[in-house]
Motif scaffolding. Structure first.
Motif, PDB file in Angstrom:
ATOM      1  N   UNK A  12       0.828  -1.204   0.000  1.00 20.44           N
ATOM      2  CA  UNK A  12       0.000   0.000   0.000  1.00 20.44           C
ATOM      3  C   UNK A  12       0.865   1.258   0.000  1.00 20.44           C
ATOM      4  N   UNK A  13       1.871   1.269   0.866  1.00 18.33           N
ATOM      5  CA  UNK A  13       2.732   2.444   0.954  1.00 18.33           C
ATOM      6  C   UNK A  13       3.417   2.714  -0.383  1.00 18.33           C
ATOM      7  N   UNK A  51       0.706   3.865  -3.045  1.00 23.63           N
ATOM      8  CA  UNK A  51       0.255   5.240  -2.811  1.00 23.63           C
ATOM      9  C   UNK A  51       1.322   6.215  -3.263  1.00 23.63           C
ATOM     10  N   UNK A  52       2.540   5.920  -2.886  1.00 25.47           N
ATOM     11  CA  UNK A  52       3.638   6.803  -3.251  1.00 25.47           C
ATOM     12  C   UNK A  52       3.764   6.917  -4.770  1.00 25.47           C
ATOM     13  N   UNK A  69       0.772   8.878  -6.292  1.00 23.97           N
ATOM     14  CA  UNK A  69       0.940  10.309  -6.064  1.00 23.97           C
ATOM     15  C   UNK A  69       1.944  10.903  -7.048  1.00 23.97           C
ATOM     16  N   UNK A 128      -4.759  10.067  -7.503  1.00 23.43           N
ATOM     17  CA  UNK A 128      -5.088  10.209  -6.086  1.00 23.43           C
ATOM     18  C   UNK A 128      -5.887   9.003  -5.630  1.00 23.43           C
ATOM     19  N   UNK A 129      -5.274   8.187  -4.785  1.00 22.17           N
ATOM     20  CA  UNK A 129      -5.898   6.937  -4.366  1.00 22.17           C
ATOM     21  C   UNK A 129      -6.930   7.115  -3.254  1.00 22.17           C
TER      22      UNK A 129
END
Lengths: 343, 343
Positions: free
Chosen positions: B96-97, B100-101, B104, B109-110
DNA sequence: TCGAAATATGCACGCGTGTTCACATAACTG
DNA sequence: CAGTTATGTGAACACGCGTGCATATTTCGA
């Protein structure tokens, strides 16, 4: 930017088929578009048979009302921005997971920004183009400049892990100073006197508070930190910090500004330096992440209550949405000393 | 639902001040609303002086175009749904991290759903009310029923960690079977013969593949699993599984379906049973999470390449958005055996 | 049977944008 | 100077939706 693309290109590009619209359903079901809208609006006047027919057609076509178009009429979007810094600190990950879960449970949908520090400000700027119900910001991941932006856009901001003195901003934060006082007191009571400190990024306000707690409690006992190193809240950072610290001094205890660094420090002390913890050296962390309780570490630490923090964030959010004009609220969460095997 | 609230109440409730609009800027700056729109549109005809004046006014008022209203005209929303199951598995958190990174960084935009399993289907249904550019789903966190929903709404779906046989769905997955074959082969080569297995939730397709890899490679060597336990992909689950496994049998090696369980199993074997790893017992995990490399564990494992997976997800996303009609693509990622100290 | 109340429905508006279209002005060209 | 072209500009529309308003239909009471 997509805007730069010439119009010809945009036309040449295969357009995605547009979403099914209420008008489509109306045409297929042989009713007016209003009827479709009413079919999805509880409490609206609509013949039950007709409503069922509309819902059936909508189901077949895979229609559902476009929440964005609906929000244009002034309804809440239920979209909430969540800003979290680099996720190298496991506590941040736990915080994010808990927050996302809680937001979902109450029907809010988090747009998450984070993972990397660079470009974060820019990302936040972009995301403010969306009519968010609120923005939730983790700790010091962001400058205060954005508060003005959000205020002008009427987007409420909630800080978690940091106190902001602003009349209309809500915050939840842990009493960092008190937590560190407890940690140092525990060490002093068990006879430690050469106490070192491994801190996080010194610009963070929470870091300043934790450092102050350590220094002031030591001063109260007529002591100074035996050593002081700054690192980055990560496991590897903790290892490096411990190496630097042990090169110059030989403390009998080390307080770390968070658990990830404490675990790294612990690992380095044990595995690389063959020190016995806690006999040769005591180590105390901060946060009480899940790993702190693992048998390998059994880390004594100061709990930064996660569940309570997230609950308070959600309460502040609901209160703020119910009453946008209410004055800002600062909620302090009490740290809890968790005595395990490293002190 | 907010809809149920009577109109009187809604009026009584303090309305949040509406967002600054282009019309407001136009009035304040003394120009037409079109001019404001053009000021924010690169390449539009607008006198430079006037543009500057508009931008200045917009800055003062804190105006920025409402991305949602803009998206009504057919532009992409840049909103992407991300569904991840319960985040008890650290690999999911890392995934996830990283995702998301990466999102972005490429201007997406998640909207994140996850943390708890219950109500996840319902949450996904809700979130499909938003005109998402795409939906990214982690592993087996969701049933295939949603594919129909998304197809009808023209929302592309990308699966990560699971292969879906559907003509228009993109997937990225690891060759789980091959990874487990490598792990078992390593154990066999070092003379292990009584090899146990700790699996995850048996309904997951990735779990089935990993189990099959273990069983088939053992069969090839004329062996059967010395023991087999099912757990939940968590650290504590791994501990419990190891307890159950050691109660009934005495294997000389255990393969675990993921690292979190492997660490739990390792911890239990060492700290509770006083077994020496790898002398008494070898343990191999799957995923290669960050903790596997920590000195306390030094876990031999099969790397489930995170960065490559995320990169492929993003590539598939971009390709799909560029060409919505292209056939579905299945990307297989190669596992890598990482030999450390537990085999 | 007739009027009034209750129920059901379509039309039209506004939400905040980006963009087309027609038009007005300025800048060239010959 | 007349004619063409470049350059700006505002009004108007469409996007998808919820809802106020006026109107059409049904139900009910007397």
């Amino acid at each position: 930017m997509a805007h730069d693309r010439p119009l010809a290109d945009r036309a040449a590009q295969p357009r995605r088929r547009p979403r099914v619209t209420a008008a489509d359903v109306a045409k297929t079901a042989g009713v007016s578009r209003s009827a479709v809208s009413r079919a999805f609006t509880p409490g609206a006047y609509l013949d039950e048979d007709k409503r069922q027919r509309v819902l059936k057609t909508a189901m077949d076509l895979g229609y559902r009302p476009n929440a964005l178009a609906a929000s244009l009429q002034g309804a809440a979007t239920d979209l909430v921005g969540v800003v979290v810094g680099g996720l190298s600190n496991p506590y941040d990950s736990e915080w994010l997971a808990a927050l996302v879960s809680a937001l979902n449970a109450s029907g809010k949908w988090p747009i998450v920004l984070g993972g990397q520090a660079e470009g974060l400000d820019e990302s936040v700027t972009s995301i403010l183009s969306y009519p968010l119900d609120a923005l939730i910001v983790r700790g010091g991941s962001l400058g205060e400049a954005l508060i003005d932006n959000c205020t002008k856009l009427n987007i409420p901001v909630i800080f978690s892990g940091r106190v902001i003195s602003h009349p209309a901003i809500d915050c939840v934060a842990c009493r960092n100073h008190m937590g560190m006082v407890q940690a140092v007191t525990l060490l002093l009571e068990s006879g430690r006197r050469r106490i070192g400190y491994i801190g996080g990024p010194p610009t963070l306000s929470s870091e300043k508070e934790r450092l102050a707690g350590v220094v002031e409690r030591l001063a109260e006992a007529g002591l100074m930190p035996a050593a002081q190193v700054t690192s980055d809240y990560s496991f590897d950072g903790g290892k490096s910090a411990m190496r630097a610290l042990l090169r110059d001094t030989s403390p009998d205890a080390v307080v770390c500004a968070n658990d990830a660094m404490a675990l790294g420090a612990l690992s380095f002390a044990r595995n690389t330096c063959n020190l016995t913890v806690p006999d040769d050296l005591a180590i105390i962390g901060f946060d009480d992440i899940a790993m702190a309780d693992w048998a390998e570490f059994d880390l004594t630490t100061v709990r930064n209550p996660l569940e309570e923090t997230v609950n308070e964030v959600l309460r502040l959010l609901e209160d703020r949405l119910a009453n946008p004009q209410k004055p800002g609220e600062v909620v302090m969460v009490e740290p809890v000393l968790v005595k395990r095997g490293t002190h």
